[in-house]
Design a protein around this motif. Structure first.
Motif, PDB file in Angstrom:
ATOM      1  N   ASP A 118       0.885  -1.173   0.000  1.00 19.59           N
ATOM      2  CA  ASP A 118       0.000   0.000   0.000  1.00 19.59           C
ATOM      3  C   ASP A 118       0.916   1.214   0.000  1.00 19.59           C
ATOM      4  O   ASP A 118       1.678   1.415   0.945  1.00 19.59           O
ATOM      5  N   SER A 121      -0.893   6.641  -2.170  1.00 23.40           N
ATOM      6  CA  SER A 121      -2.204   6.866  -1.554  1.00 23.40           C
ATOM      7  C   SER A 121      -2.529   8.319  -1.188  1.00 23.40           C
ATOM      8  O   SER A 121      -2.873   8.608  -0.045  1.00 23.40           O
ATOM      9  N   PRO A 122      -2.430   9.231  -2.153  1.00 27.39           N
ATOM     10  CA  PRO A 122      -2.786  10.625  -1.867  1.00 27.39           C
ATOM     11  C   PRO A 122      -4.302  10.795  -1.816  1.00 27.39           C
ATOM     12  O   PRO A 122      -5.048   9.865  -2.118  1.00 27.39           O
ATOM     13  N   ASN A 123      -4.713  11.987  -1.415  1.00 28.21           N
ATOM     14  CA  ASN A 123      -6.140  12.258  -1.308  1.00 28.21           C
ATOM     15  C   ASN A 123      -6.614  13.084  -2.494  1.00 28.21           C
ATOM     16  O   ASN A 123      -5.990  14.082  -2.864  1.00 28.21           O
ATOM     17  N   HIS A 132       3.408  11.985   0.789  1.00 29.11           N
ATOM     18  CA  HIS A 132       2.998  11.029  -0.245  1.00 29.11           C
ATOM     19  C   HIS A 132       4.167  10.720  -1.187  1.00 29.11           C
ATOM     20  O   HIS A 132       4.290   9.616  -1.691  1.00 29.11           O
ATOM     21  N   HIS A 158      -3.873   3.256  -2.608  1.00 29.05           N
ATOM     22  CA  HIS A 158      -5.137   3.296  -1.846  1.00 29.05           C
ATOM     23  C   HIS A 158      -5.599   4.761  -1.754  1.00 29.05           C
ATOM     24  O   HIS A 158      -5.457   5.425  -0.729  1.00 29.05           O
ATOM     25  N   GLY A 160      -7.267   8.265  -1.365  1.00 28.80           N
ATOM     26  CA  GLY A 160      -8.250   8.841  -0.432  1.00 28.80           C
ATOM     27  C   GLY A 160      -9.334   9.509  -1.279  1.00 28.80           C
ATOM     28  O   GLY A 160      -9.294  10.697  -1.514  1.00 28.80           O
ATOM     29  N   TYR A 307     -12.527   5.617   8.128  1.00 34.39           N
ATOM     30  CA  TYR A 307     -11.248   5.235   7.506  1.00 34.39           C
ATOM     31  C   TYR A 307     -10.888   3.795   7.851  1.00 34.39           C
ATOM     32  O   TYR A 307     -10.555   2.986   6.964  1.00 34.39           O
ATOM     33  N   ASP A 311     -10.382   0.311   5.705  1.00 36.85           N
ATOM     34  CA  ASP A 311      -9.122  -0.433   5.723  1.00 36.85           C
ATOM     35  C   ASP A 311      -9.335  -1.894   6.113  1.00 36.85           C
ATOM     36  O   ASP A 311      -8.601  -2.778   5.647  1.00 36.85           O
ATOM     37  N   TYR A 329       2.180  -1.620   4.462  1.00 38.67           N
ATOM     38  CA  TYR A 329       1.542  -0.297   4.376  1.00 38.67           C
ATOM     39  C   TYR A 329       2.635   0.746   4.548  1.00 38.67           C
ATOM     40  O   TYR A 329       3.142   0.929   5.656  1.00 38.67           O
ATOM     41  N   VAL A 331       3.236   4.066   5.014  1.00 35.10           N
ATOM     42  CA  VAL A 331       2.453   5.238   5.420  1.00 35.10           C
ATOM     43  C   VAL A 331       3.187   5.919   6.577  1.00 35.10           C
ATOM     44  O   VAL A 331       3.821   5.251   7.393  1.00 35.10           O
ATOM     45  N   GLN A 335       0.548   7.641  11.513  1.00 40.89           N
ATOM     46  CA  GLN A 335      -0.618   6.762  11.470  1.00 40.89           C
ATOM     47  C   GLN A 335      -0.367   5.416  12.146  1.00 40.89           C
ATOM     48  O   GLN A 335      -1.093   4.445  11.917  1.00 40.89           O
ATOM     49  N   HIS A 338      -3.270   3.856  14.080  1.00 34.72           N
ATOM     50  CA  HIS A 338      -4.301   3.356  13.174  1.00 34.72           C
ATOM     51  C   HIS A 338      -3.968   1.930  12.715  1.00 34.72           C
ATOM     52  O   HIS A 338      -4.829   1.046  12.729  1.00 34.72           O
ATOM     53  N   PHE A 339      -2.712   1.708  12.312  1.00 33.26           N
ATOM     54  CA  PHE A 339      -2.366   0.387  11.798  1.00 33.26           C
ATOM     55  C   PHE A 339      -2.285  -0.665  12.902  1.00 33.26           C
ATOM     56  O   PHE A 339      -2.570  -1.838  12.662  1.00 33.26           O
TER      57      PHE A 339
HETATM   58  N1  ARG Z   1      -4.853   8.722   2.082  1.00 36.19           N
HETATM   59  C1  ARG Z   1      -4.197   8.558   3.343  1.00 36.19           C
HETATM   60  C2  ARG Z   1      -3.494   9.861   3.734  1.00 36.19           C
HETATM   61  O1  ARG Z   1      -3.125  10.639   2.884  1.00 36.19           O
HETATM   62  C3  ARG Z   1      -3.166   7.456   3.338  1.00 36.19           C
HETATM   63  C4  ARG Z   1      -3.723   6.072   3.097  1.00 36.19           C
HETATM   64  C5  ARG Z   1      -2.788   5.010   3.538  1.00 36.19           C
HETATM   65  N2  ARG Z   1      -3.254   3.689   3.288  1.00 36.19           N
HETATM   66  C6  ARG Z   1      -4.196   3.046   3.984  1.00 36.19           C
HETATM   67  N3  ARG Z   1      -4.539   1.844   3.608  1.00 36.19           N
HETATM   68  N4  ARG Z   1      -4.765   3.594   5.029  1.00 36.19           N
HETATM   69  O2  ARG Z   1      -3.278  10.089   4.915  1.00 36.19           O
END
Ligand code: ARG
Length: 563
Positions: A118, A121-123, A132, A158, A160, A307, A311, A329, A331, A335, A338-339
Motif C-alpha cells: 500500500d 495513496s494521496p487524497n 505522499h 489506496h 483517499g 477510515y 481499511d 503499508y 504510510v 498513522q 491506526h495500523f
Molecule cells: N490517504 C491517506 C493519507 O493521505 C493514506 C492512506 C494510507 N493507506 C491506507 N490503507 N490507510 O493520509
C-alpha cells in the motif's frame, strides 16, 4: 561466497566431527581493525569439546586448515585471524559479477509469494504532499528490492477518494466553480473551492447541511453526485499521474477507499457475528483494551463508516484477491496507532494472516528543521520541486559537459534521481531536511555523486573497449581495490538486509560506500597503464558499474552512461 562463508567452510573441514558449518559460521567475528585480518574465529566454544585450553586449540587448528584462499592465518592467543588471499578472492568475486551481471545478489527466497504494498495513496482534490512522495519512492524501492529476492510485489495506490469532504466540494463547485478552471488546474482549483467552502461556512452554517445532504446523495448513488465525484477523481488522478510519470512509478491497482463502499457491510456483519461490536453513545466500536489500544470506531452514531472500516474491508479483500504472504503499508509514522488498531481488530476476528501485515512507517521531511508544508504561503507542489531539481541538474551538466548530446534527458534522470536518492539515503524513520541545493550537488552523499561515479567508470571502460570475461583470472592485491572487492562481495547480504528490514537506505548507503571507495581507488591508481594487472583493474571497474547501476535501479534511479 563471502569471506565468512569461505572461512567457515575451511574451519568446518577441520572440525567436522564436532560442529556443523552453521555453528562455525555463527562463531565467526568481523575484526575491528585490519591488523587482525578479515575474519576472526574465537576458539572458546571448542574448549569444552576438546577439553583443551583455547590457546592450544587455536594453535592446533591453524595447522590443520588448508588455505589456498588465505594469505595467512595468525594465531593470537585463543583467536585465529584469517587474512584472505586478495588475489584469489578478487578473481573469484570479479568473475562471479562478470558472469551474473545485474542478477548478482538475486535470490529465490521469496518463492514468488505475493506482497501487497500500500503506497503513495494521496487524497483526491488535494495536493500530493511530500509525505505522499516519501511513500511513493520508499514503496517503489521496496517493491524492486522484494522482486530481486523473489517475491511478487503488488503495488496498490489506496487513494483517499471518499469522505464527507466530497459533499462540501460538490456544494462549492456548484456555487463558485467552473469547468474550465478545474480542467486547467484541477488540484489548485479544487483546493481553492474547498478552502472557500470553509471560509463561507463559518458565517453560513447552513452550507454544512447542504454538504451533508450531497454526501448522502453520493452514498446513495445519485447520478449527478456520482458524476461530479468521478470527474473530480479523474481530474485529480491526471495531475498525480504527471508526478508518477516523472518518477517512473506505476501501480497495479488504484482501488482507493471508495472501492470498499460496498464491501464494508460484510465486515460489519462479521464483527457482529463474532460479538466484537459494542455500542458506545450510539456509535459502534471494537474494544481493544487487551492490546492496550483505544477502541476502534467502526461506525458513527449517524451510521457513517470510517477510515478504519474501509481499511478492514481492504485488508480482507487483498487477502482474498492476492493471497499475500506479506502485506505492507508504507504510510507516515503518524498513522502508527491506526495500523496497530487495524491489525488488532483483524486478529480479534480470527484472521491469523494479520500477523503478516506490517506498517512500514517513515519520518517527516522538514525545511530548516520545521515541518514542511507551506512556502511563500502556498503548498509546495511536488511537481515544482522536481522541476527545480531538473533545472539545477541541467545547469551543472551544461557547465561540466557542454558537449553531451542528450543533456535534457540526462538532466531529468539526474534531477529526479537526486530528489529520490535524497529521500532514500537516510533510515526511513528519520526526519530529514530538504534543501534543493544540497540535494542536487554532484559531490557529497548525493544521488548525482553516485550517478557521476558510475558514468566516470563507464567512460574508462569505453576508452579501453573492455568487456570482462567470466573465464579469465582477475587477480588484484592492493589495499584500495580490496576495499571495493569486500563491498562488492557483500552485495547479496546487503540486498537481503534491505529486503528483511524494508529499508532502501541500506542500498543507498551501499552505493555511496562503493562510489567513495572507487573514487579513492581512481585517485591513487593508473587504471589504463599497460601491465599484467590492467585487465584485472578493468574488470574491477566493470564490476563497480554493474553494482552501482543495480543499486540505483533498486532505488528507482537511472544510471546514465555519460553525464
Ligand atoms: N490517504 C491517506 C493519507 O493521505 C493514506 C492512506 C494510507 N493507506 C491506507 N490503507 N490507510 O493520509
Amino acid at each position: 561466497m563471502n569471506n565468512k562463508e569461505i572461512v567457515a567452510q575451511a574451519i568446518f573441514e577441520a572440525v567436522k566431527e564436532e560442529l556443523t558449518i552453521e555453528e562455525v559460521g555463527r562463531l565467526l567475528e568481523n575484526p575491528k581493525s585490519a591488523e587482525h585480518g578479515d575474519v576472526a574465529f574465537p576458539t572458546f566454544a571448542l574448549a569444552k569439546i576438546y577439553r583443551k585450553a583455547p590457546q592450544q586449540i587455536a594453535a592446533d587448528l591453524a595447522k590443520k586448515i588448508n588455505g589456498d584462499r588465505f594469505e595467512k592465518i595468525d594465531v593470537v592467543g585463543p583467536y585465529l585471524n584469517f587474512f584472505m588471499n586478495k588475489e584469489v578472492i578478487s578473481s573469484l568475486v570479479l568473475k562471479e559479477i562478470a558472469k551474473e551481471g545485474s542478477t548478482f545478489g538475486d535470490s529465490v527466497i521469496g518463492n514468488k509469494g505475493n506482497v501487497t504494498i500500500d503506497m503513495s495513496s494521496p487524497n483526491i482534490a488535494k495536493p500530493i504532499s511530500m509525505g505522499h512522495l516519501r511513500s511513493t519512492v520508499i514503496g517503489n524501492s521496496i517493491s524492486l528490492i522484494l522482486d530481486k529476492v523473489g517475491f511478487q510485489p503488488v503495488k496498490i495506490n489506496h487513494l483517499g477518494d471518499w469522505g464527507t469532504q466530497f459533499g462540501k466540494l460538490i456544494v462549492a463547485y456548484q456555487k463558485w466553480g467552473s469547468e474550465e478552471k478545474v480542467k486547467a488546474e484541477p488540484i489548485t482549483e479544487l483546493l481553492r473551492l474547498y478552502v472557500q467552502f470553509h471560509e463561507v461556512a463559518e458565517s453560513e452554517p447552513a452550507l454544512e447541511d447542504e454538504a451533508r445532504a450531497w454526501f448522502k446523495k453520493l452514498e446513495e448513488n445519485d447520478e449527478e453526485a456520482v458524476e461530479l465525484w468521478k470527474w473530480f477523481r479523474s481530474e485529480s488522478l491526471k495531475e498525480f499521474d504527471k508526478i508518477y510519470q516523472m518518477l517512473e512509478v506505476s501501480f497495479d491497482s488504484y482501488n482507493g477507499e471508495a472501492f470498499y463502499n460496498d464491501k464494508m457491510a460484510e465486515v460489519v456483519t462479521m464483527l457482529e457475528e463474532k460479538h466484537l461490536l459494542k455500542e458506545d453513545q450510539g456509535a459502534e466500536i471494537v474494544d481493544l483494551s487487551a492490546y492496550e489500544l483505544n477502541p476502534a470506531l467502526i461506525k458513527k452514531s449517524d451510521g457513517a463508516t470510517l477510515y478504519i472500516t474501509r481499511d478492514l474491508a481492504a485488508a480482507i479483500y487483498r487477502k482474498r484477491t492476492y493471497n499475500f504472504v506479506k502485506s505492507l503499508y508504507v504510510v507516515g509514522n503518524e498513522q502508527s496507532i491506526h495500523f496497530k488498531q487495524l491489525k488488532a481488530v483483524l486478529k480479534e476476528m480470527g484472521f491469523d494472516w494479520s500477523d503478516e501485515m506490517t506498517h512500514v512507517p517513515f519520518g517527516l521531511i522538514t525545511q530548516g528543521g520545521k515541518k514542511l508544508s507551506t512556502r511563500k504561503g502556498k503548498i509546495i507542489l511536488l511537481e515544482e520541486v522536481l522541476n527545480e531539481a531538473i533545472e539545477s541538474a541541467l545547469n551543472q551538466i551544461v557547465e561540466k559537459n557542454p558537449d553531451l548530446p542528450n543533456k535534457e534527458e540526462v538532466a531529468r534522470q539526474v534531477g529526479v534521481g537526486a530528489v529520490v536518492f535524497h529521500d532514500l539515503k537516510n533510515d526511513r524513520l528519520n526526519n530529514f531536511d530538504f534543501e534543493l541545493e544540497e540535494v542536487v550537488r554532484f559531490e557529497g552523499e548525493t544521488g548525482p555523486y553516485v550517478q557521476y561515479t558510475h558514468a566516470r567508470a563507464m567512460t574508462i571502460l569505453d576508452k579501453a573497449g573492455f568487456t570482462p570475461n567470466p573465464e579469465a583470472v582477475y587477480a588484484l592485491n592492493d589495499g584500495d581495490s580490496w576495499e571495493i572487492i569486500k563491498l562488492l562481495q557483500n552485495y547479496p547480504e546487503v540486498v537481503m538486509q534491505a529486503a528483511n528490514q524494508y529499508e532502501p537506505s541500506v542500498i543507498a548507503k551501499h552505493s555511496l560506500k562503493v562510489a567513495q571507495a572507487f573514487n579513492k581507488y581512481y585517485a591513487h591508481t593508473k587504471i589504463l597503464v599497460e601491465d599484467e594487472q590492467k585487465d584485472a583493474r578493468l574488470a574491477l571497474v566493470s564490476a563497480v558499474t554493474t553494482i552501482l547501476k543495480e543499486d540505483l535501479r533498486l532505488l528507482g534511479v537511472h544510471a546514465p552512461n555519460k553525464m
